[in-house]
Design an enzyme around this catalytic site. Structure first.
Site, short mmCIF file in Angstrom:
data_model
loop_
_atom_site.label_atom_id
_atom_site.label_comp_id
_atom_site.label_asym_id
_atom_site.label_seq_id
_atom_site.Cartn_x
_atom_site.Cartn_y
_atom_site.Cartn_z
N GLY A 1 71.44 84.06 72.54
CA GLY A 1 71.45 82.65 72.17
C GLY A 1 70.43 82.42 71.08
N HIS B 1 65.11 74.55 90.35
CA HIS B 1 64.76 73.93 89.07
C HIS B 1 65.57 72.65 88.92
CE1 HIS B 1 63.17 73.66 85.09
NE2 HIS B 1 64.31 73.92 84.48
#
Length: 315
Positions: free
Chosen positions: A11, A179
């Site tokens: 990415g 998270h």
């Protein structure tokens, strides 16, 4: 043939670029900045820009932009940021339908070309994406981690330092669990240079800081229109550096639990030692009854989104 370590960044967007810059400046190894074919030129351009920057700053690192998994072959560390970042109004869990096929594609590339790497996942929803990455690659749990706890703890530490009017360097905090909005800032393990944080910050202020920490990522998304990338990149590099340099650092990380804290077949943030063998130890620290209850709530949320991922067939 280079004897430097090799770091593959999957990415080449905002986080990928910052990861590459940090790894290069720290001279952790040669860097491969990978993205899909439609963004290959973008990855190559960013890599070239960073290589030219080495002449100004003075670091030695080869940085390659590519869309070919073969360029990632043999990487010592793979850091995965691939996927769509959050937009205002979205939760991390809203991204599962979009990012799950991306993670599965990345997992196939990692399995074929980087089978011996230490893999750090950043993509959201974090706990579910790192679970799928491990499941799809078959890598041992010591070599697959999710980056969440280091970032969430950093946010908690900053807010505490500002409220207590002390140096950020003296604040030690730990955030566990998933998270998401049910993450668990562990006050019993939070100190300011050895002094309990409750000695310097009033309880009502602590409650407000905990609430802000839990929505810390969303606060940035609302302000910028996209996800944070400076602090997440720094957090992931801290984990990679701990592995590459065998630092034996104690870092809160999303790891595969197999009975620890009473949970099985689940990725969730807990304190671990990261060194040259990857996740070398999972620490089961003492928690208060309130903290245990919050961790159970967080685990339930993580289990819910993980079950969605497990039930989603490959396309």
């Amino acid at each position: 043939m280079s004897t430097r370590k090799k770091i593959a960044l999957i990415g080449a967007g905002n986080i990928g670029g910052e990861l590459a810059a940090l790894c290069a400046r720290k001279e952790l190894g040669d860097i491969v900045l990978f993205d899909i074919p439609a963004k290959a030129d973008f990855a190559k351009g960013k890599a070239l820009d960073l290589e030219q920057n080495s002449s100004v700053i003075g670091y030695d690192a080869k940085i390659t932009g590519t869309s070919d998994w073969k360029d990632c072959a043999g990487a010592d560390v793979v850091i995965i940021t691939a996927g769509i970042p959050r937009k205002p109004g979205q939760s991390r869990d809203d991204l599962v339908a979009t990012n799950l096929p991306i993670i599965r594609s990345v997992a196939a590339g990692v399995k074929e070309h980087c089978p011996d790497a230490f893999v750090i996942v950043i993509s959201n929803p974090l706990d579910a994406m790192v679970y799928e990455l491990k499941r799809a690659t078959g890598l041992p749990r010591e070599r697959v981690v999710g980056m969440a706890g280091v970032l969430d703890s950093a946010r908690f530490q900053l807010f505490l330092a500002r409220e207590a009017n002390v140096s950020i360097k003296d604040v030690r905090a730990m955030v566990l669990g998933g998270h998401g909005d049910d993450m668990v800032p562990v006050l019993s393990a939070t100190t300011i240079n050895g002094v309990a944080v409750t000695e310097l910050v009033a309880r009502e202020k602590l409650d407000a800081i905990i609430a802000r920490t839990r929505t810390g990522g969303g606060e940035i998304v609302k302000l910028m229109g996209t996800s944070a990338y400076y602090a997440p990149a720094s957090a992931a590099v801290a984990m990679a550096e701990a592995f590459l340099l065998d630092q034996k650092r104690l870092l809160p990380s999303a790891v595969y639990l197999d009975g620890e804290y009473g949970y099985k077949d689940l990725f969730m943030g807990v304190p671990v030692i990261i060194g040259g063998r990857g996740v070398e130890k999972i620490l089961e620290i003492k928690l208060t009854d309130d903290e245990k209850a919050m961790l159970a709530k967080s685990a339930k949320s993580v289990q819910g989104i993980t079950d969605v991922v497990k039930a989603t067939p490959a396309t």
